[in-house]
Design an enzyme around this catalytic site. Structure first.
Site, PDB file in Angstrom:
ATOM      1  N   GLY A  42       0.988  -1.021   0.013  1.00  0.00           N
ATOM      2  CA  GLY A  42       0.004  -0.045  -0.149  1.00  0.00           C
ATOM      3  C   GLY A  42       0.984   1.260  -0.023  1.00  0.00           C
ATOM      4  N   GLY A  44       0.307   5.563   0.660  1.00  0.00           N
ATOM      5  CA  GLY A  44      -0.472   6.518   1.393  1.00  0.00           C
ATOM      6  C   GLY A  44       0.136   7.852   1.486  1.00  0.00           C
ATOM      7  N   ASP A 156      -8.441  10.570  11.914  1.00  0.00           N
ATOM      8  CA  ASP A 156      -8.501  10.235  10.623  1.00  0.00           C
ATOM      9  C   ASP A 156      -9.161   9.127  10.376  1.00  0.00           C
ATOM     10  OD1 ASP A 156      -7.726  11.225   8.327  1.00  0.00           O
ATOM     11  OD2 ASP A 156      -5.885  10.246   8.166  1.00  0.00           O
TER      12      ASP A 156
END
Ligand code: PIT
Length: 337
Positions: A42, A44, A156
């Site tokens: 991943g 981000g 978040d």
């Protein structure tokens, strides 16, 4: 075809490593201890995550690389590691090890292989029912309940930060503690960050935040999951935040035709302008929507709209990655001059 198994709604048994407390070590990640694969799991705002294996045990893990270019970056990562190392719960990603070589901090984390929740539920073979939504939202609430019981605010919460443990079961875990803060009820905490779509009115207004700030985000995630629509989304972040401060949303779209009144009540009790009126984690976990499991309608409309939502996010992410890479490229060019 994947459907929710009534007897084992979450699926799989717990299968990670024993909980451990982690301290940030000085020096590079040891290649004698870990094999780090080039396979990217991943990427981000938090950095890049690679597949990784502990050599002696064969334990598969994830290694998150974060460049630290200034004192503030390091302080933020130190805070994140300090917060994460004390959080041991099945709905929260576990920290295994951490290294700081002076320019990069590497966090060795529990491996989560199922990808983002929304990516998973839009797959052709996944039957998205309201019951399935309750199973996911319940687990998010359990994770947040644990955080709040430890006086931690996540700050978040958004769909990208809810990962599926595998592609078969329905187990999820919360990730990304980059914005998390320890909450002291005797002190006033104000913050100026977050993602416009998911930030609560008190963040936009720069008012005091609290546990209820995370619950607002749970309400937004739930609204999107049930309908594929984002409740406050405007043409610009400013428009979105204006809608947030006015708490301007409704359930008028056709996507809500098949959604139960109970589900709407749940969302509505979270999307309250005034934080004190919102459900707490315990209130949410005890809401009839998360307790009674009679809602088994397939959400057809949602899947079409949710697919559109996820694909749009993929595009935004791709464009942001290109912008970031170009910025890096520009810097490399400058360095060479
Ligand atoms: C995985 C697999 C994956 C992503 C991640 C972990 C990312 C985890 C993560 C954890 C944090 C954070 C940012 C990202 O701040 O696809 O095993 O605490």
């Amino acid at each position: 075809m994947i459907v929710v198994d009534e007897n084992d709604p979450i699926g799989e048994i717990e299968a990670s490593f024993p909980y451990r407390d982690v301290q940030l070590k000085k020096g590079s990640i040891s290649r004698d201890i870990y094999d780090i694969s080039s396979e990217e799991l991943g990427r981000g705002t938090y950095g890049t995550v690679y597949l990784c294996k502990e050599k002696t045990t064969g334990l598969q893990l994830a290694a998150k690389y974060v460049k630290v270019t200034c004192k503030e970056d390091r302080r933020n990562m130190e805070r994140e590691i300090e917060i994460m190392s004390g959080l041991h719960h099945p709905r929260i990603i576990q920290l295994y090890d951490a290294y700081d070589d002076g320019s990069t901090i590497v966090c060795v984390l529990e491996l989560i292989q199922g990808g983002e929740l929304f990516e998973r539920v839009i797959e052709e073979d996944y039957v998205l029912t309201e019951k399935a939504c309750t199973i996911f939202i319940r687990q998010i609430c359990e994770g947040v309940d644990f955080l709040h019981s430890r006086d931690i605010l996540h700050l978040d919460l958004k769909p990208e930060n809810v990962l599926c443990l595998s592609r078969e079961g329905n187990r999820i875990k919360l990730i990304d503690f980059g914005m998390a803060r320890r909450y002291d009820p005797t002190k006033q905490l104000q913050i100026l960050f977050g993602t416009a779509e998911f930030v609560a009115p008190e963040i936009v207004n720069f008012d005091a935040i609290s546990y209820c700030t995370d619950m607002w985000a749970v309400g937004v995630i739930c609204y999107v999951l049930l309908s594929g629509l984002s409740p406050f989304m405007g043409d610009t972040d400013i428009d979105t935040m204006t809608n947030v401060t006015l708490c301007k949303y409704n359930f008028d779209d056709d996507a809500f035709n098949q959604v139960s009144e109970c589900a709407k009540d749940f969302v509505q009790q979270l999307l309250q302008k005034e934080g004190t009126k919102r459900l707490t984690t315990q209130g949410a976990l005890n809401h009839p929507w998360l307790i009674d499991s009679a809602f088994n309608t397939e959400l057809h409309v949602t899947k079409t709209k949710l697919k559109r939502y996820v694909i749009k996010k993929r595009w935004i992410k791709a464009v942001n990655t290109i912008i970031a890479l170009r910025r890096m490229g520009a810097k490399i060019d400058l360095d060479l001059v």
